[in-house]
Write a protein that holds these residues in place. Structure first.
Motif, PDB file in Angstrom:
ATOM      1  N   PHE A 106       0.835  -1.194   0.000  1.00  0.00           N
ATOM      2  CA  PHE A 106       0.000   0.000   0.000  1.00  0.00           C
ATOM      3  C   PHE A 106       0.872   1.247   0.000  1.00  0.00           C
ATOM      4  CE2 PHE A 106      -2.562  -3.264   2.024  1.00  0.00           C
ATOM      5  CZ  PHE A 106      -3.810  -3.105   1.431  1.00  0.00           C
ATOM      6  N   ILE A 107       0.321   2.332  -0.515  1.00  0.00           N
ATOM      7  CA  ILE A 107       0.939   3.656  -0.417  1.00  0.00           C
ATOM      8  C   ILE A 107      -0.116   4.584   0.175  1.00  0.00           C
ATOM      9  CG2 ILE A 107       2.040   5.570  -1.640  1.00  0.00           C
ATOM     10  CD1 ILE A 107       2.503   3.535  -3.972  1.00  0.00           C
ATOM     11  N   GLU A 108       0.232   5.263   1.246  1.00  0.00           N
ATOM     12  CA  GLU A 108      -0.686   6.221   1.874  1.00  0.00           C
ATOM     13  C   GLU A 108       0.037   7.540   2.052  1.00  0.00           C
ATOM     14  OE1 GLU A 108      -4.037   6.395   5.376  1.00  0.00           O
ATOM     15  OE2 GLU A 108      -2.390   4.981   5.586  1.00  0.00           O
ATOM     16  N   CYS A 109      -0.604   8.629   1.661  1.00  0.00           N
ATOM     17  CA  CYS A 109       0.057   9.923   1.786  1.00  0.00           C
ATOM     18  C   CYS A 109      -0.969  11.033   1.816  1.00  0.00           C
ATOM     19  CB  CYS A 109       1.030  10.143   0.628  1.00  0.00           C
ATOM     20  SG  CYS A 109       0.227  10.311  -0.975  1.00  0.00           S
ATOM     21  N   GLN A 110      -0.480  12.226   2.118  1.00  0.00           N
ATOM     22  CA  GLN A 110      -1.298  13.428   2.055  1.00  0.00           C
ATOM     23  C   GLN A 110      -1.150  14.033   0.671  1.00  0.00           C
ATOM     24  OE1 GLN A 110      -0.238  14.313   6.735  1.00  0.00           O
ATOM     25  NE2 GLN A 110      -0.369  16.057   5.358  1.00  0.00           N
ATOM     26  N   SER A 111      -2.223  14.527   0.117  1.00  0.00           N
ATOM     27  CA  SER A 111      -2.152  15.091  -1.227  1.00  0.00           C
ATOM     28  C   SER A 111      -1.266  16.324  -1.280  1.00  0.00           C
ATOM     29  CB  SER A 111      -3.555  15.431  -1.741  1.00  0.00           C
ATOM     30  OG  SER A 111      -4.173  16.403  -0.918  1.00  0.00           O
ATOM     31  N   ASN A 112      -1.053  16.996  -0.144  1.00  0.00           N
ATOM     32  CA  ASN A 112      -0.154  18.150  -0.130  1.00  0.00           C
ATOM     33  C   ASN A 112       1.316  17.751  -0.010  1.00  0.00           C
ATOM     34  OD1 ASN A 112      -0.803  17.313   2.474  1.00  0.00           O
ATOM     35  ND2 ASN A 112      -1.040  19.374   3.300  1.00  0.00           N
ATOM     36  N   ASP A 113       1.606  16.454   0.124  1.00  0.00           N
ATOM     37  CA  ASP A 113       2.965  15.932  -0.001  1.00  0.00           C
ATOM     38  C   ASP A 113       3.177  15.653  -1.487  1.00  0.00           C
ATOM     39  OD1 ASP A 113       5.291  14.441  -0.146  1.00  0.00           O
ATOM     40  OD2 ASP A 113       4.778  13.105   1.507  1.00  0.00           O
ATOM     41  N   LEU A 114       3.734  16.614  -2.195  1.00  0.00           N
ATOM     42  CA  LEU A 114       3.742  16.561  -3.658  1.00  0.00           C
ATOM     43  C   LEU A 114       4.578  15.418  -4.205  1.00  0.00           C
ATOM     44  CD1 LEU A 114       3.931  20.379  -4.512  1.00  0.00           C
ATOM     45  CD2 LEU A 114       1.924  18.913  -4.212  1.00  0.00           C
ATOM     46  N   LEU A 115       5.705  15.108  -3.581  1.00  0.00           N
ATOM     47  CA  LEU A 115       6.556  14.040  -4.100  1.00  0.00           C
ATOM     48  C   LEU A 115       5.883  12.683  -3.982  1.00  0.00           C
ATOM     49  CD1 LEU A 115       9.168  12.949  -5.274  1.00  0.00           C
ATOM     50  CD2 LEU A 115      10.147  12.964  -2.951  1.00  0.00           C
ATOM     51  N   LEU A 116       5.444  12.327  -2.783  1.00  0.00           N
ATOM     52  CA  LEU A 116       4.873  11.001  -2.595  1.00  0.00           C
ATOM     53  C   LEU A 116       3.514  10.865  -3.279  1.00  0.00           C
ATOM     54  CD1 LEU A 116       5.113   8.200  -1.507  1.00  0.00           C
ATOM     55  CD2 LEU A 116       4.362   9.012   0.740  1.00  0.00           C
ATOM     56  N   SER A 117       2.712  11.928  -3.291  1.00  0.00           N
ATOM     57  CA  SER A 117       1.413  11.810  -3.956  1.00  0.00           C
ATOM     58  C   SER A 117       1.574  11.613  -5.458  1.00  0.00           C
ATOM     59  CB  SER A 117       0.534  13.030  -3.659  1.00  0.00           C
ATOM     60  OG  SER A 117       1.123  14.227  -4.134  1.00  0.00           O
ATOM     61  N   SER A 118       2.603  12.232  -6.064  1.00  0.00           N
ATOM     62  CA  SER A 118       2.840  12.009  -7.495  1.00  0.00           C
ATOM     63  C   SER A 118       3.262  10.567  -7.749  1.00  0.00           C
ATOM     64  CB  SER A 118       3.904  12.978  -8.023  1.00  0.00           C
ATOM     65  OG  SER A 118       5.183  12.688  -7.467  1.00  0.00           O
ATOM     66  N   LEU A 119       4.051   9.996  -6.845  1.00  0.00           N
ATOM     67  CA  LEU A 119       4.476   8.602  -6.980  1.00  0.00           C
ATOM     68  C   LEU A 119       3.304   7.648  -6.743  1.00  0.00           C
ATOM     69  CD1 LEU A 119       7.881   8.977  -5.155  1.00  0.00           C
ATOM     70  CD2 LEU A 119       7.571   8.443  -7.579  1.00  0.00           C
ATOM     71  N   TYR A 123       2.454   4.595  -9.204  1.00  0.00           N
ATOM     72  CA  TYR A 123       2.672   3.217  -8.779  1.00  0.00           C
ATOM     73  C   TYR A 123       1.475   2.610  -8.054  1.00  0.00           C
ATOM     74  CZ  TYR A 123       7.548   3.865 -10.002  1.00  0.00           C
ATOM     75  OH  TYR A 123       8.712   4.102 -10.696  1.00  0.00           O
ATOM     76  N   GLY A 124       0.420   3.386  -7.843  1.00  0.00           N
ATOM     77  CA  GLY A 124      -0.735   2.888  -7.115  1.00  0.00           C
ATOM     78  C   GLY A 124      -1.977   2.802  -7.975  1.00  0.00           C
ATOM     79  N   GLU A 125      -2.962   2.081  -7.483  1.00  0.00           N
ATOM     80  CA  GLU A 125      -4.256   1.975  -8.140  1.00  0.00           C
ATOM     81  C   GLU A 125      -5.342   1.861  -7.079  1.00  0.00           C
ATOM     82  OE1 GLU A 125      -4.051  -1.462 -10.612  1.00  0.00           O
ATOM     83  OE2 GLU A 125      -3.690  -2.854  -8.959  1.00  0.00           O
ATOM     84  N   ASN A 126      -6.591   1.960  -7.520  1.00  0.00           N
ATOM     85  CA  ASN A 126      -7.728   1.928  -6.590  1.00  0.00           C
ATOM     86  C   ASN A 126      -7.549   2.958  -5.470  1.00  0.00           C
ATOM     87  OD1 ASN A 126      -8.791  -0.231  -8.078  1.00  0.00           O
ATOM     88  ND2 ASN A 126      -7.733  -1.737  -6.817  1.00  0.00           N
ATOM     89  N   ILE A 127      -7.189   4.165  -5.846  1.00  0.00           N
ATOM     90  CA  ILE A 127      -6.865   5.221  -4.877  1.00  0.00           C
ATOM     91  C   ILE A 127      -8.148   5.800  -4.294  1.00  0.00           C
ATOM     92  CG2 ILE A 127      -5.763   7.474  -4.580  1.00  0.00           C
ATOM     93  CD1 ILE A 127      -3.906   6.628  -6.940  1.00  0.00           C
ATOM     94  N   THR A 128      -8.196   5.871  -2.978  1.00  0.00           N
ATOM     95  CA  THR A 128      -9.365   6.390  -2.276  1.00  0.00           C
ATOM     96  C   THR A 128      -8.940   7.431  -1.249  1.00  0.00           C
ATOM     97  OG1 THR A 128      -9.239   4.631  -0.613  1.00  0.00           O
ATOM     98  CG2 THR A 128     -10.632   4.223  -2.549  1.00  0.00           C
ATOM     99  N   SER A 129      -9.938   8.164  -0.750  1.00  0.00           N
ATOM    100  CA  SER A 129      -9.691   9.146   0.306  1.00  0.00           C
ATOM    101  C   SER A 129     -10.887   9.181   1.240  1.00  0.00           C
ATOM    102  CB  SER A 129      -9.469  10.540  -0.291  1.00  0.00           C
ATOM    103  OG  SER A 129      -9.347  11.511   0.740  1.00  0.00           O
ATOM    104  N   ASN A 130     -10.626   9.175   2.546  1.00  0.00           N
ATOM    105  CA  ASN A 130     -11.727   9.280   3.511  1.00  0.00           C
ATOM    106  C   ASN A 130     -11.496  10.354   4.563  1.00  0.00           C
ATOM    107  OD1 ASN A 130      -9.789   8.107   5.097  1.00  0.00           O
ATOM    108  ND2 ASN A 130     -10.900   6.212   5.483  1.00  0.00           N
ATOM    109  N   VAL A 131     -10.431  11.149   4.408  1.00  0.00           N
ATOM    110  CA  VAL A 131     -10.118  12.195   5.383  1.00  0.00           C
ATOM    111  C   VAL A 131      -9.741  13.485   4.662  1.00  0.00           C
ATOM    112  CG1 VAL A 131      -8.524  12.923   7.214  1.00  0.00           C
ATOM    113  CG2 VAL A 131      -9.359  10.562   7.158  1.00  0.00           C
ATOM    114  N   VAL A 132     -10.334  14.597   5.115  1.00  0.00           N
ATOM    115  CA  VAL A 132      -9.986  15.932   4.627  1.00  0.00           C
ATOM    116  C   VAL A 132      -9.085  16.600   5.661  1.00  0.00           C
ATOM    117  CG1 VAL A 132     -10.878  18.091   3.684  1.00  0.00           C
ATOM    118  CG2 VAL A 132     -12.307  16.042   3.652  1.00  0.00           C
TER     119      VAL A 132
END
Length: 259
Positions: A106-119, A123-132
């Motif tokens: 799994f890969i979990e990150c904050q969308s404001n972490d630009l490096l990891l969110s771009s990766l 490299y990820g699929e079935n991406i979801t979000s449940n927290v703002v």
């Protein structure tokens, strides 16, 4: 057949498991660059993470951190990844090697972490979000003349809380405590996480936003910058935070590593 020097040489880029103390100076750079509240900051302090160094030609150029996904014991989720800016052209190769070495699924990150969110999106699929995620934005000016905001006393009778802990501060209406709240300090300095709960029969009357407004002031007086979070489906909580002068800073993202 005799192997050439290029066949036997060690690869120029490696990823190796290490102790957390070996990545702390790199993590300081990560926190400075990403100047926002890191939701899972306390995972390191609680011993819930595995640490990996990214090494290029014997130079330590970055790190990755792995935590559990839902179950703390399952170290299967990359949630921090950092490469020194001058080596950032190696990010893709380094991240692939982190995935291979850690066997993270799994890969979990904050969308404001630009490096990891771009990766994540590469490299990820079935991406979801449940927290703002929220950060402070403006100074609100909500006034409720009949409400008293104060610190909670040891003998104060408090209503039953369903979602949040009983806070250090309360709102009092006609000698009745109608809401409590506070801020948590186990996040990366200088950030703190605001929380509050309003007694059910007093909701939708502006008490929550007023409480968040006053908690923001106390947070700053304690030398911390207020931040907050709520579920993506919690429309009422989102409206409360926005009215109190916060703004959306990002979203928590979770994806499965592509096979």
């Amino acid at each position: 057949m005799k192997l050439s020097d290029s066949d036997t040489a060690q690869p120029m880029l490696n990823v190796t498991r290490t102790d957390i103390k070996d990545i702390l100076y790199l993590r300081t750079l990560f926190l400075q660059e990403n100047n926002f509240q890191i939701r899972y900051n306390a995972c390191h302090e609680r011993g819930w993470t595995d640490s990996y160094l990214v090494i290029h030609k014997n130079e330590k150029i970055g790190y990755a951190s792995i935590k559990g996904n839902e179950k703390i014991g399952d170290r299967d989720t990359i949630f921090e990844f950092y490469i020194i800016p001058s080596f950032r052209d190696l990010s893709l190769e380094a991240f692939r090697k982190v995935l291979q070495t850690s066997k993270a699924t799994f890969i979990e990150c904050q969308s404001n972490d630009l490096l990891l969110s771009s990766l994540l999106y590469q490299y990820g699929e079935n991406i979801t979000s449940n927290v703002v995620l929220f950060e402070d934005h403006i100074t609100s000016d909500i006034k409720l003349d009949t409400i008293v905001f104060r610190k909670r006393g040891e003998t104060d009778p408090v209503f039953e809380h369903k979602a949040e802990p009983v806070g250090e501060y309360v709102l009092e209406l006609n000698k009745e405590i109608v809401a409590t709240g506070g801020f948590l300090l186990h996040y990366n300095v200088p950030f703190a996480d605001l929380y509050m709960e309003v007694k059910p029969e007093y909701r939708r009357r502006g008490f929550g936003s007023f409480l968040i407004q006053e908690l923001k002031k106390r947070c700053y007086l304690a030398g911390r910058a207020p931040a907050a979070r709520t579920g993506t489906d919690n429309v009422a909580s989102r409206a409360t935070l926005l009215r109190a002068g916060l703004k959306i800073a990002g979203f928590m993202l979770l994806g499965i590593v592509k096979s």
